[in-house]
Write an enzyme that holds these catalytic residues in place. Sequence first.
Site: not given
Length: 201
Positions: A17, A22, A66, A68, A93, A114
């Site tokens: 990632y 994101h 993470y 969320n 973002d 989220n």
Amino acid sequence: MSNSYLVVGLGNIGAEYADTRHNMGFMVLDAWAKASNTVFESGRYGSTAEVSFRGRKFTLVKPSTYMNLSGKAVRYWMNELKMPLENLLVISDDLNLPFGTLRLRKGGSAGGHNGLTNITEMLGTQDYARIRVGIGNDFSRGGQIDFVLGELSADEKAMMPGICERVIEGIKAFATVGPDRAMNVVNTRPKPSSGPAPQDV
């Protein structure tokens, strides 16, 4: 008012990632830590680093929960540091802004993000400051997740140092001149390769 601030950059942990849209929050904090010759250390619910500027102390946090579940990290570190809500600033973002456009707000809705949604739920309020970094929305119907979790293009990567610098300037202004005046620093910057961004009233 306290001279300590909690700056939380949102993103997803893991090498896969690292350069995705994101992870704008992580990229900004990584750039600031590097420029300040400091390193992140693993801690509860995230990695942290400390930087100082004009008598202000900033605790930078990259949640390890993470996206969320970002609110867990925010709530933990706010309690741990006894941080007042007005000294929290979240970097995220935003699909609704053109790439590289910045918006500082003192509160408001999560806009479908989220991470911000979870922070609002965990804090029980949406009245916390955030700087949103535009990533654009150049994707076809149904392609939002792939776009958000997709890697930045070569042109976008080339723009990142300047974007990170502008966000860091905004964070410093937030702490030194207050959120209202900081909005003038952040929100009226010209967009990349275009005319000036409209001023927010």
